[in-house]
Write a protein that holds these residues in place. Structure first.
Motif, PDB file in Angstrom:
ATOM      1  N   PHE A  50       0.865  -1.179   0.000  1.00  0.00           N
ATOM      2  CA  PHE A  50       0.000   0.000   0.000  1.00  0.00           C
ATOM      3  C   PHE A  50       0.901   1.229   0.000  1.00  0.00           C
ATOM      4  N   VAL A  51       0.856   1.999  -1.083  1.00  0.00           N
ATOM      5  CA  VAL A  51       1.785   3.118  -1.289  1.00  0.00           C
ATOM      6  C   VAL A  51       1.029   4.446  -1.253  1.00  0.00           C
ATOM      7  N   ILE A  52       1.600   5.434  -0.566  1.00  0.00           N
ATOM      8  CA  ILE A  52       1.052   6.795  -0.593  1.00  0.00           C
ATOM      9  C   ILE A  52       2.126   7.730  -1.108  1.00  0.00           C
ATOM     10  N   ASP A  53       1.850   8.360  -2.238  1.00  0.00           N
ATOM     11  CA  ASP A  53       2.775   9.285  -2.899  1.00  0.00           C
ATOM     12  C   ASP A  53       2.060  10.645  -3.077  1.00  0.00           C
ATOM     13  N   ASN A  54       2.209  11.578  -2.187  1.00  0.00           N
ATOM     14  CA  ASN A  54       2.978  11.579  -0.973  1.00  0.00           C
ATOM     15  C   ASN A  54       2.151  12.188   0.155  1.00  0.00           C
ATOM     16  N   VAL A  55       2.562  11.970   1.420  1.00  0.00           N
ATOM     17  CA  VAL A  55       1.751  12.411   2.550  1.00  0.00           C
ATOM     18  C   VAL A  55       1.889  13.902   2.824  1.00  0.00           C
ATOM     19  N   SER A  56       2.942  14.550   2.322  1.00  0.00           N
ATOM     20  CA  SER A  56       3.074  15.990   2.518  1.00  0.00           C
ATOM     21  C   SER A  56       1.944  16.733   1.805  1.00  0.00           C
ATOM     22  N   THR A  57       1.652  16.334   0.564  1.00  0.00           N
ATOM     23  CA  THR A  57       0.525  16.913  -0.164  1.00  0.00           C
ATOM     24  C   THR A  57      -0.794  16.423   0.408  1.00  0.00           C
ATOM     25  N   LEU A  58      -0.850  15.147   0.780  1.00  0.00           N
ATOM     26  CA  LEU A  58      -2.072  14.591   1.350  1.00  0.00           C
ATOM     27  C   LEU A  58      -2.460  15.313   2.635  1.00  0.00           C
ATOM     28  N   SER A  59      -1.477  15.739   3.408  1.00  0.00           N
ATOM     29  CA  SER A  59      -1.779  16.444   4.662  1.00  0.00           C
ATOM     30  C   SER A  59      -2.511  17.758   4.398  1.00  0.00           C
ATOM     31  N   ILE A  60      -2.251  18.378   3.250  1.00  0.00           N
ATOM     32  CA  ILE A  60      -2.964  19.612   2.891  1.00  0.00           C
ATOM     33  C   ILE A  60      -4.429  19.291   2.592  1.00  0.00           C
ATOM     34  N   GLN A  83      -5.139 -13.523   7.683  1.00  0.00           N
ATOM     35  CA  GLN A  83      -4.530 -14.029   6.452  1.00  0.00           C
ATOM     36  C   GLN A  83      -3.963 -12.916   5.572  1.00  0.00           C
ATOM     37  N   SER A  84      -4.260 -11.670   5.898  1.00  0.00           N
ATOM     38  CA  SER A  84      -3.784 -10.562   5.061  1.00  0.00           C
ATOM     39  C   SER A  84      -2.370 -10.165   5.449  1.00  0.00           C
ATOM     40  N   SER A  85      -1.625  -9.676   4.474  1.00  0.00           N
ATOM     41  CA  SER A  85      -0.246  -9.248   4.713  1.00  0.00           C
ATOM     42  C   SER A  85      -0.024  -7.897   4.038  1.00  0.00           C
ATOM     43  N   LEU A  86       0.146  -6.868   4.853  1.00  0.00           N
ATOM     44  CA  LEU A  86       0.280  -5.500   4.349  1.00  0.00           C
ATOM     45  C   LEU A  86       1.688  -4.970   4.553  1.00  0.00           C
ATOM     46  N   SER A  87       2.238  -4.374   3.505  1.00  0.00           N
ATOM     47  CA  SER A  87       3.445  -3.559   3.615  1.00  0.00           C
ATOM     48  C   SER A  87       3.051  -2.141   3.220  1.00  0.00           C
ATOM     49  N   LEU A  88       3.386  -1.203   4.063  1.00  0.00           N
ATOM     50  CA  LEU A  88       3.018   0.191   3.844  1.00  0.00           C
ATOM     51  C   LEU A  88       4.256   0.992   3.483  1.00  0.00           C
ATOM     52  N   MET A  89       4.186   1.722   2.366  1.00  0.00           N
ATOM     53  CA  MET A  89       5.322   2.542   1.937  1.00  0.00           C
ATOM     54  C   MET A  89       4.833   3.953   1.620  1.00  0.00           C
ATOM     55  N   VAL A  90       5.465   4.932   2.253  1.00  0.00           N
ATOM     56  CA  VAL A  90       4.980   6.309   2.188  1.00  0.00           C
ATOM     57  C   VAL A  90       6.131   7.250   1.860  1.00  0.00           C
ATOM     58  N   LEU A  91       5.862   8.213   0.985  1.00  0.00           N
ATOM     59  CA  LEU A  91       6.838   9.255   0.645  1.00  0.00           C
ATOM     60  C   LEU A  91       6.430  10.564   1.297  1.00  0.00           C
ATOM     61  N   ALA A  92       7.404  11.273   1.876  1.00  0.00           N
ATOM     62  CA  ALA A  92       7.158  12.579   2.493  1.00  0.00           C
ATOM     63  C   ALA A  92       8.296  13.525   2.125  1.00  0.00           C
ATOM     64  N   HIS A  93       7.992  14.820   2.071  1.00  0.00           N
ATOM     65  CA  HIS A  93       9.000  15.832   1.754  1.00  0.00           C
ATOM     66  C   HIS A  93       9.506  16.449   3.058  1.00  0.00           C
ATOM     67  N   SER A  94      10.746  16.148   3.403  1.00  0.00           N
ATOM     68  CA  SER A  94      11.280  16.626   4.679  1.00  0.00           C
ATOM     69  C   SER A  94      11.512  18.130   4.698  1.00  0.00           C
ATOM     70  N   ASP A  95      11.597  18.764   3.525  1.00  0.00           N
ATOM     71  CA  ASP A  95      11.835  20.204   3.504  1.00  0.00           C
ATOM     72  C   ASP A  95      10.533  21.007   3.535  1.00  0.00           C
ATOM     73  N   THR A  96       9.379  20.333   3.599  1.00  0.00           N
ATOM     74  CA  THR A  96       8.111  21.048   3.727  1.00  0.00           C
ATOM     75  C   THR A  96       7.427  20.763   5.060  1.00  0.00           C
ATOM     76  N   ASP A  97       7.915  19.766   5.802  1.00  0.00           N
ATOM     77  CA  ASP A  97       7.335  19.419   7.096  1.00  0.00           C
ATOM     78  C   ASP A  97       8.320  19.751   8.211  1.00  0.00           C
ATOM     79  N   SER A  98       7.819  20.174   9.362  1.00  0.00           N
ATOM     80  CA  SER A  98       8.673  20.514  10.492  1.00  0.00           C
ATOM     81  C   SER A  98       9.358  19.264  11.035  1.00  0.00           C
TER      82      SER A  98
END
Length: 213
Positions: free
Chosen positions: A133-143, A167-182
């Motif tokens: 499960f991929v989120i590209d990206n959470v910095s924009t999603l937070s807005i 029985q489910s197997s989830l891997s979570l991968m998320v991208l964030a911009h460190s220069d836009t978040d505190s």
């Protein structure tokens, strides 16, 4: 599965995106499912990049192996093709496409992503196949969700939905911009992940000249 957070900065021309692409391609190649939530690019962009990495998604091997959630309403061509008298079928590799077009208070975005996660968890538990499960990206999603607090609550809810099914197997991968978040926000976000990868530009500036083509 593993939970991976990728931080990038503007010092890298394409940031952490290539890391996401490589991991998605590896999951698909292994016969697993990928569910991508994007606030960045169109579906065709990701399909094109994955093709460049050597995967032909039109192959029967990848039938219904990819789900896509468009958080910026950029998939209008998909909606149009499905609203005609004779709707065009989705490409064989697509399991589902969700296009979010209402953003007034962030509730629709939150609810739609959470519903997709719950549906995927139930389906993958039945098939007993791992899912990335991929989120590209959470910095924009937070807005869109009116704050990083809502993103963290969403991540907790996603994991809860998957943990309900043994029985489910989830891997979570998320991208964030460190220069836009505190830094404080980054630390709180990092607590939700097993592995944190930080992408940094080369001191020579060379990483700004490489476009990945």
């Amino acid at each position: 599965g593993d939970n991976i957070l990728v931080f990038d900065t503007l010092d890298c021309l394409h940031g952490g995106s290539p890391v996401l692409y490589q991991v998605m391609a590896a999951y698909l190649f292994s016969g697993n499912h990928v569910c991508l939530v994007s606030t960045e690019n169109t579906l065709s962009h990701y399909v094109s990049v994955i093709r460049k990495l050597g995967l032909n998604l039109t192959s029967p091997k990848y039938k219904q192996s990819f789900s896509f959630v468009d958080c910026l309403g950029m998939g209008c061509e998909v909606i149009a093709s499905r609203q005609t008298d004779s709707p065009a079928p989705l490409p064989s590799y697509l399991k589902r496409v969700d296009v979010i077009t209402e953003f007034q208070d962030g509730k629709q975005v939150w609810d739609r992503i959470r519903q997709v996660s719950a549906d995927e968890a139930q389906a993958e538990a039945a098939h007993r196949k791992p899912c990335l499960f991929v989120i590209d990206n959470v910095s924009t999603l937070s807005i869109l969700l009116n704050g990083m607090d809502q993103v963290r609550k969403l991540l907790d809810r996603i994991r809860y939905d998957w943990e309900k099914y043994e029985q489910s197997s989830l891997s979570l991968m998320v991208l964030a911009h460190s220069d836009t978040d505190s830094s404080a926000s980054q630390q709180l976000l990092a607590r939700h992940f097993d592995t944190v990868i930080r992408m940094e530009g080369l001191s020579t500036g060379r990483s700004l000249e490489i476009d990945g083509q």
